[in-house]
Write an enzyme that holds these catalytic residues in place. Structure first.
Site, PDB file in Angstrom:
ATOM      1  N   HIS A  27      39.413  36.831  49.543  1.00  0.00           N
ATOM      2  CA  HIS A  27      38.810  38.132  49.848  1.00  0.00           C
ATOM      3  C   HIS A  27      39.316  38.645  51.193  1.00  0.00           C
ATOM      4  CE1 HIS A  27      36.050  38.258  46.522  1.00  0.00           C
ATOM      5  NE2 HIS A  27      35.339  37.218  46.920  1.00  0.00           N
ATOM      6  N   HIS A  29      38.104  30.680  47.980  1.00  0.00           N
ATOM      7  CA  HIS A  29      37.568  31.878  47.326  1.00  0.00           C
ATOM      8  C   HIS A  29      37.359  32.984  48.370  1.00  0.00           C
ATOM      9  CE1 HIS A  29      34.621  33.875  44.420  1.00  0.00           C
ATOM     10  NE2 HIS A  29      34.367  34.486  45.573  1.00  0.00           N
ATOM     11  N   GLU A  30      36.679  32.639  49.466  1.00  0.00           N
ATOM     12  CA  GLU A  30      36.376  33.637  50.494  1.00  0.00           C
ATOM     13  C   GLU A  30      37.629  34.058  51.258  1.00  0.00           C
ATOM     14  OE1 GLU A  30      33.556  35.084  50.615  1.00  0.00           O
ATOM     15  OE2 GLU A  30      32.617  33.751  49.152  1.00  0.00           O
ATOM     16  N   ASP A  46      30.636  39.450  43.082  1.00  0.00           N
ATOM     17  CA  ASP A  46      31.949  40.109  43.022  1.00  0.00           C
ATOM     18  C   ASP A  46      32.076  40.960  41.769  1.00  0.00           C
ATOM     19  OD1 ASP A  46      32.759  38.886  45.399  1.00  0.00           O
ATOM     20  OD2 ASP A  46      33.420  37.089  44.346  1.00  0.00           O
TER      21      ASP A  46
END
Length: 387
Positions: free
Chosen positions: A87, A83-84, A178
């Site tokens: 980003h 997930h990170e 987010d």
């Protein structure tokens, strides 16, 4: 979640400092991956939480059920890392440096150096994280149907549920989630006002925090499940996280609104250049005669070598000033202490925070000295911009 930290938009810090209580476990696309000490606490909590389910599926494991639970925690946080990382990779695609990716008690954080310059950048960097979690969750759901019964199926089941939950919750329209950044991008694009967009998204986060506190009541009244002490504790921790994160974002937005008033050129002090071996008393006399507010030392060939430190001059007794060279109270001029004369706004604040000093040399594009910028003058101008 992707809190963005203002910093250089093109180059990462040469020697980034690691936050206390963190451990480096690797890197992704040149960015450090850090794990906080609090992660081990949540990993142990996950291990004890899933242990009964493991015992149900694989009886007789004894202590090893907790080891299996810890492995589940590692697998879960690997998906958080995905997930990170999404980003980070999207931010890098737009030209931002990413200092680090940190896994902590509440999930993860990607430290992006710089703020989005357009609504589309804000939207894409924010939305890619929840979409990645949803994709991992849906893939795990598909795997669940073809995975044989046993511990592997339990792991896939947990991976599916956790990632779907993370993806959905992160789309809640409130900062610091987010979804709050997605809302900010939408309002920013519609209104053209980034400050207003941040305030709206911040209030979204505050409202989400208050609604979250109602979850134990919903759990009992709607689902007929009596809330436990852990449920109350969890909503308090998460609610506090959302409220403080939203408030911090709103405060930062108000500060950034004042940054355009900070322009280095009009704040610069008139500068006198003197030989580095000139007696300090003579340098001060010349500066007063020419009404200069700063002194820069140069070599015989005219190369700038240092900026005289005002505090060091004041600390030098008058009777000693004729006997010491001005270079003795000058700070050696390093690359990061030289700034373009036209620097302003957030770029100015970033430059000052990257290499803290009391004075900086301002130069024109031609290389000619324009003046010296004192941090105290910048601080005063920032305070006055509130009025």
């Amino acid at each position: 979640m992707v809190p963005a930290t203002p910093a250089d938009k093109s180059e990462p810090p040469a020697h980034p400092s690691r936050p206390p209580g963190t451990f480096r476990v690797g890197s992704i696309a040149g960015s450090d991956v850090l794990v906080t000490s609090s992660w081990f606490l949540v990993a142990a909590l996950i291990a004890f939480t899933v242990a009964p389910r493991i015992e149900q599926v694989q009886p007789g494991l004894g202590f090893w059920k907790y080891v299996a639970g810890f492995v589940f925690a590692v697998v879960l946080y690997l998906s958080v890392l995905l997930h990170e990382a999404s980003h980070a990779l999207m931010a890098k695609r737009y030209g931002f440096a990413v200092s680090s990716i940190t896994l902590h008690f509440l999930g993860g954080m990607t430290e992006i150096d710089g703020a989005a310059r357009r609504p589309r950048q804000e939207f894409m960097i924010a939305v890619v994280g929840p979409l990645t979690s949803l994709a991992v969750g849906l893939a795990a759901v598909g795997l669940w149907f073809i995975t044989p019964d046993g511990l592997v199926q339990v792991a896939v089941e947990a991976l599916a549920g956790a990632n779907l939950l993370i993806g959905i919750l992160n789309l809640v329209p409130g900062l610091p989630l987010d979804g709050g950044r997605v809302l900010k991008a939408a309002v920013w694009g519609a209104s053209g006002n980034e400050h207003r967009a941040t305030i709206v998204a911040g209030w979204g986060g505050r409202i989400a925090a208050l609604l979250l506190l109602l979850w134990p009541w919903v759990q009992y009244e709607v689902f007929d499940v009596p809330p436990t002490l852990f449920d109350y504790l969890l909503v308090l921790v998460l609610g506090a996280f959302l409220w403080t994160g939203a408030t911090a974002a709103m405060t930062h937005a108000r500060l950034r609104r004042r940054l355009p008033h900070l322009i280095a050129r009009p704040l610069a002090r008139r500068t006198l250049t003197v030989p580095e071996d000139l007696p300090l008393a003579e340098a001060i006399r010349r500066a007063r005669d020419q009404d200069a507010g700063s002194i820069v030392t140069v070599t015989g060939s005219g190369r700038v070598t240092g900026i005289v430190n005002e505090a060091a001059v004041q600390a030098t007794p008058d009777e000693r000033r004729p006997w010491i060279a001005v270079s003795a109270v000058a700070r050696s001029l390093e690359d990061e202490l030289t700034l373009p004369a036209d620097i302003a706004g957030e770029d100015l604040i970033v430059a000052l925070s990257r290499r803290p000093s009391e004075e900086y040399l301002l130069v024109e594009d031609s290389g000619e000295i324009f003046g010296v910028l004192a941090t105290s003058d910048v601080d005063r101008a920032f305070r006055e911009s509130r009025h």
